[in-house]
Design an enzyme around this catalytic site. Structure first.
Site, short mmCIF file in Angstrom:
data_model
loop_
_atom_site.label_atom_id
_atom_site.label_comp_id
_atom_site.label_asym_id
_atom_site.label_seq_id
_atom_site.Cartn_x
_atom_site.Cartn_y
_atom_site.Cartn_z
CG HIS A 79 -3.19 -19.84 -10.51
ND1 HIS A 79 -3.81 -20.22 -9.35
CD2 HIS A 79 -2.34 -18.86 -10.16
CE1 HIS A 79 -3.37 -19.48 -8.35
NE2 HIS A 79 -2.47 -18.63 -8.83
CB SER A 103 5.38 -19.98 -9.59
OG SER A 103 4.15 -19.52 -9.10
CE LYS A 127 10.22 -17.03 1.38
NZ LYS A 127 11.02 -17.99 0.63
CG ASP A 128 3.46 -14.28 -0.42
OD1 ASP A 128 4.68 -14.21 -0.65
OD2 ASP A 128 2.65 -14.75 -1.22
CD GLU A 184 5.45 11.92 -8.86
OE1 GLU A 184 6.18 12.86 -8.48
OE2 GLU A 184 4.76 11.24 -8.09
C1 HEM Z 1 -3.28 1.95 -10.19
C2 HEM Z 1 -3.62 2.57 -9.13
C3 HEM Z 1 -3.39 4.08 -8.94
C4 HEM Z 1 -2.24 4.82 -9.10
C5 HEM Z 1 -0.87 4.32 -9.53
C6 HEM Z 1 -2.58 6.20 -8.74
C7 HEM Z 1 -1.67 7.27 -8.75
C8 HEM Z 1 -1.95 8.57 -8.34
C9 HEM Z 1 -1.01 9.64 -8.21
C10 HEM Z 1 0.49 9.55 -8.53
C11 HEM Z 1 -1.67 10.75 -7.75
C12 HEM Z 1 -1.07 12.12 -7.39
C13 HEM Z 1 -0.80 12.16 -5.90
C14 HEM Z 1 -0.39 13.52 -5.42
O1 HEM Z 1 0.75 13.92 -5.67
O2 HEM Z 1 -1.21 14.18 -4.80
C15 HEM Z 1 -3.05 10.39 -7.62
C16 HEM Z 1 -4.06 11.27 -7.20
C17 HEM Z 1 -5.40 10.93 -7.10
N1 HEM Z 1 -5.97 9.68 -7.31
FE1 HEM Z 1 -4.95 8.00 -7.84
N2 HEM Z 1 -3.91 6.26 -8.39
C18 HEM Z 1 -4.45 5.00 -8.51
C19 HEM Z 1 -5.76 4.65 -8.26
C20 HEM Z 1 -6.80 5.54 -7.98
C21 HEM Z 1 -8.19 5.18 -7.88
C22 HEM Z 1 -8.76 3.78 -8.06
C23 HEM Z 1 -8.88 6.31 -7.59
C24 HEM Z 1 -10.39 6.36 -7.37
C25 HEM Z 1 -11.11 7.23 -7.92
C26 HEM Z 1 -7.92 7.41 -7.50
C27 HEM Z 1 -8.24 8.75 -7.20
C28 HEM Z 1 -7.32 9.79 -7.10
C29 HEM Z 1 -7.65 11.17 -6.76
C30 HEM Z 1 -9.05 11.73 -6.45
C31 HEM Z 1 -6.45 11.89 -6.77
C32 HEM Z 1 -6.27 13.40 -6.50
C33 HEM Z 1 -5.98 13.69 -5.06
C34 HEM Z 1 -4.50 13.83 -4.80
O3 HEM Z 1 -3.79 14.34 -5.67
O4 HEM Z 1 -4.05 13.45 -3.73
N3 HEM Z 1 -6.67 6.89 -7.75
N4 HEM Z 1 -3.21 9.05 -7.98
#
Ligand code: HEM
Lengths: 422, 255
Positions: free
Chosen positions: A216, A220, A244-245, A288
């Site tokens: 900002h 842009s 648009k978004d 991945e």
């Molecule tokens: C930048 C944002 C985020 C990204 C890119 C991300 C990415 C991921 C990925 C790739 C997995 C594995 C999924 C699977 O194969 O099961 C995962 C699992 C998990 N994430 Fe995140 N996550 C994000 C934000 C968060 C936040 C804010 C929390 C809050 C605590 C969180 C909690 C969890 C938990 C508890 C799991 C394990 C459960 C599971 O595997 O399904 N994540 N996350």
């Protein structure tokens, strides 16, 4: 400057608040009235989409964390329990798991948009650098998230990646032990990864905030890559770009929903439904999909340290990009030669990703090496030299002139014209 | 910057001359032929009768070696078993518990209990199976590439090894198992299980029923998921149309 903010809000209660804490004015100025170039195409949707995606990740992640157990003996089962016994747990988990993929799709497109239209050039260098910081944080977050379900790929992916640090001379092994919290990947590792996986997304929120503040300040960029010269070149963000978004977001949600509801495990690896087993190494350990190009670069180099250095360098080179590209012209529309190199880079990145998924043998090693060479040559040699040699096409007088005037009436969809093919 | 360039250049020249890295021996895998499944496609649902028969096959054959620990007996209700039937099925198994005095006992399983696994732990499973571990089958269909087709192909893929192939001690030839040598003896043979509904009990029919059952066990949410998916997609389609029209209308005064 001390004193009440000069608010023009009519509603007395809201004005009372706005005078003391001018959040409403801020939102109005930065999002509603904010003048945006009138000629954005649909590639400019992806920043807003990334923001939406980040919020989806945080909301679903927090709910998952309410049901997830960060312990090696229970993690796998707790995720499967979420899938079966938590109300709509399957929905929340599949949104989160596929949301990570969507996030990288969106951010990669967002970045290639920046590369094509020269959005990293002065005065937007810091804006770009903050973006690269966000990418690094996202990678760390996604890597640690993938470890949490504690399947075979979680465990072995973590083993491969953390072991990279052992390539550092002298202190490497000590660093790895410190990262693991022990002498192998075990419960302490899982616990700290969970803690950091919860923390880092909020760090991302902070950096995204800085990214938007920087945006900002400079305003842009746009498909023509020339600065708006006056009100005839811009439109207020609301309602023109909010609508648009929103349209773009609906299309994005359709892709997202299709993955979640009809192909929820398509982008995942089946081995991650096998509980982690330190005694059984999977035939192929693959990260991945969004890490595959970097994985290919890592494996393209026969020396471990060299591979690690190049892999990190492949991202750090992006920090230097604003100074490596010596061309003053931003948009590839007016850079007839750069345009070709841009598409070459895209093609090589895709090939690198493909090689990253294949075993490191034969043609895949050769292609990975060629891709790695092109990747670095693109940034370190081609861009600096090309800026000096290339003859750019003449730039239009102004955005309004290019969009509205001259050469007859533009078709109604002209503003939203998709990126032309090279 | 200069360091980077040097590092990059050095690494690049190295990589260009070096010999390829030692290759991981790719295991011989054969892609399983695609079958027509009741649960395939965007609108597929589990064939209940087939899944019930599949449960019978699991219970009478596979349960001797393979657990299904993510399922509870009560989950069978979804497949059409009545509450009384489920209670009776559960009561065939004993689970460890404590009596009112805190003494360890074994009692009849209840519908709320998890499926009883045949072995107390992995070591016991290996000890009973010549060193090979029979994996839990709860999520096996998600845990193999092209899971349903693979499972069916595996169960029907036993045969004699090609001439010249030496099988290991206690190993069996299977066309679809990676490497073609599996420690599990052919588990299903024609007429092994007697179906109450008179369905032909061929190996392929039993394999098909069992696969349907295990596909359900791996993804019990699948029907809900697809149903909701259809509604969500329709909703988004309409919303997208509306948004596109609004965008066109709003922007029309700019051109
Ligand atoms: C930048 C944002 C985020 C990204 C890119 C991300 C990415 C991921 C990925 C790739 C997995 C594995 C999924 C699977 O194969 O099961 C995962 C699992 C998990 N994430 Fe995140 N996550 C994000 C934000 C968060 C936040 C804010 C929390 C809050 C605590 C969180 C909690 C969890 C938990 C508890 C799991 C394990 C459960 C599971 O595997 O399904 N994540 N996350």
């Amino acid at each position: 400057m001390v004193g009440l903010h000069n608010s023009d809000i009519k509603n007395p209660t809201l004005r009372w608040i706005d005078q003391r804490l001018p959040l409403i004015s801020l939102m109005q100025n930065e999002y509603a009235k904010f003048p945006a170039p009138r000629n954005f195409n649909y590639w400019w949707n992806f920043g807003a989409l990334a923001m939406v995606n980040l919020m989806i990740m945080i909301v679903t992640g927090i709910v998952l964390a309410m049901h997830y157990t960060p312990h090696t003996a229970f993690a796998f089962d707790s995720v499967e329990r979420i899938m079966r016994d938590v109300n709509y747990g399957w929905l929340i988990r599949y949104i989160h798991a596929n949301g990570a993929s969507m996030f990288f799709i969106v951010v990669y497109i967002h970045m290639f948009r920046g590369l094509y239209y020269g959005s990293y050039k002065a005065p937007r260098e810091l804006l770009w650098i903050l973006g690269v910081v966000i990418l690094l944080l996202m990678m760390a977050t996604a890597f640690m998230g993938y470890v949490l379900p504690w399947g075979q790929m979680s465990f072995w992916g973590a083993t491969v990646i953390t072991n990279l640090f052992s390539a550092i001379p002298i202190v490497g092994d000590a660093i790895v032990t410190w990262l693991w919290g022990g002498f192998s990947i075990d419960n302490p590792t899982l616990n700290r990864f969970f803690s950091l996986h919860y923390l880092l997304p909020f760090v991302i929120v902070g950096v995204v905030f800085l990214h938007v503040v920087a945006l900002h300040i400079t305003g842009s960029n746009n498909p023509l890559g020339i600065e708006p010269k006056g009100p005839q070149d811009t439109v207020p963000f609301h309602p023109y770009y909010t609508v648009k978004d929103t349209f773009g977001m609906c299309v994005y949600l359709m892709v997202f929903a299709f993955l979640v509801f009809f192909a929820p495990n398509y982008l995942g690896h089946p081995d991650n439904y096998i509980p982690a087993n330190p005694l059984v190494t999977p035939a192929h350990i693959v990260p991945e999909w969004y890490f595959l190009p970097f994985y290919a670069i890592l494996r393209a180099v026969p020396s471990k340290l060299g591979g690690v250095l190049l892999m990190f360098a492949s991202i750090f080179v992006l920090f230097l990009l604003p100074w490596l590209d010596t061309s003053k012209v931003r948009s590839a529309r007016f850079r007839p030669v750069y345009k070709w190199f841009f598409w070459l880079l895209v093609v090589w990145c895709v090939i690198l990703g493909y090689c990253g998924a294949k075993p490191p043998e034969g043609i895949y090693v050769v292609l990975s090496r060629l891709g790695t060479i092109y990747y670095f040559a693109h940034f370190l040699i081609i861009l600096p030299v090309l800026g000096k040699l290339e003859r750019p096409l003449p730039l239009p007088e102004s955005i309004a002139q290019a969009v509205l005037g001259g050469g007859g009436r533009m078709p109604a969809g002209a503003v939203a014209k998709p990126m032309e093919k090279a | 910057m200069r360091r980077l360039v040097i590092a990059a250049a050095a690494a690049l020249s190295l990589s260009a001359v070096a010999a390829p890295q030692p290759a991981l021996a790719a295991e011989a895998t054969v892609a399983p032929p695609a079958q027509n499944w009741s649960f395939g496609g965007l609108f597929g649902t589990f064939d209940r009768a087939s899944a019930q028969r599949g449960f019978q096959v699991y219970k009478e054959v596979c349960a001797a070696c393979h657990g299904l620990r993510h399922l509870s007996y009560r989950h069978l209700g979804v497949l059409g078993f009545s509450a009384a039937e489920i209670t009776a099925i559960a009561a065939e198994y004993k689970v460890p518990d404590f009596d009112d005095d805190g003494q360890p006992i074994e009692r009849d399983a209840r519908p709320s209990d998890r499926f009883r696994s045949p072995f107390a732990n992995e070591a016991a499973g290996r000890a009973a199976n010549n060193g090979a571990y029979p994996p839990d089958l709860s999520v096996i269909v998600k845990a193999r590439a092209d899971g349903a087709n693979y499972l069916y192909a595996l169960l029907t893929g036993y045969g004699n090894p090609p001439a010249g192939m030496q099988l290991g001690e206690g190993m069996h030839y299977n066309e679809y198992f990676p490497g073609h040598q599996i420690a599990m003896a052919r588990p299903l043979n024609d007429e092994q299980v007697t179906y109450a509904d008179g369905t032909a009990n061929t190996t392929s029919q039993m394999s098909r029923d069992l696969t349907t059952f295990l596909a359900w066990a791996a993804e019990p949410e699948m029907e809900d998921r697809k149903r909701m998916g259809v509604k969500v997609m329709l909703f988004l389609l309409i919303l997208t149309g509306l948004m596109y029209a609004s965008k066109r209308k709003l922007w029309s005064d700019l051109h």
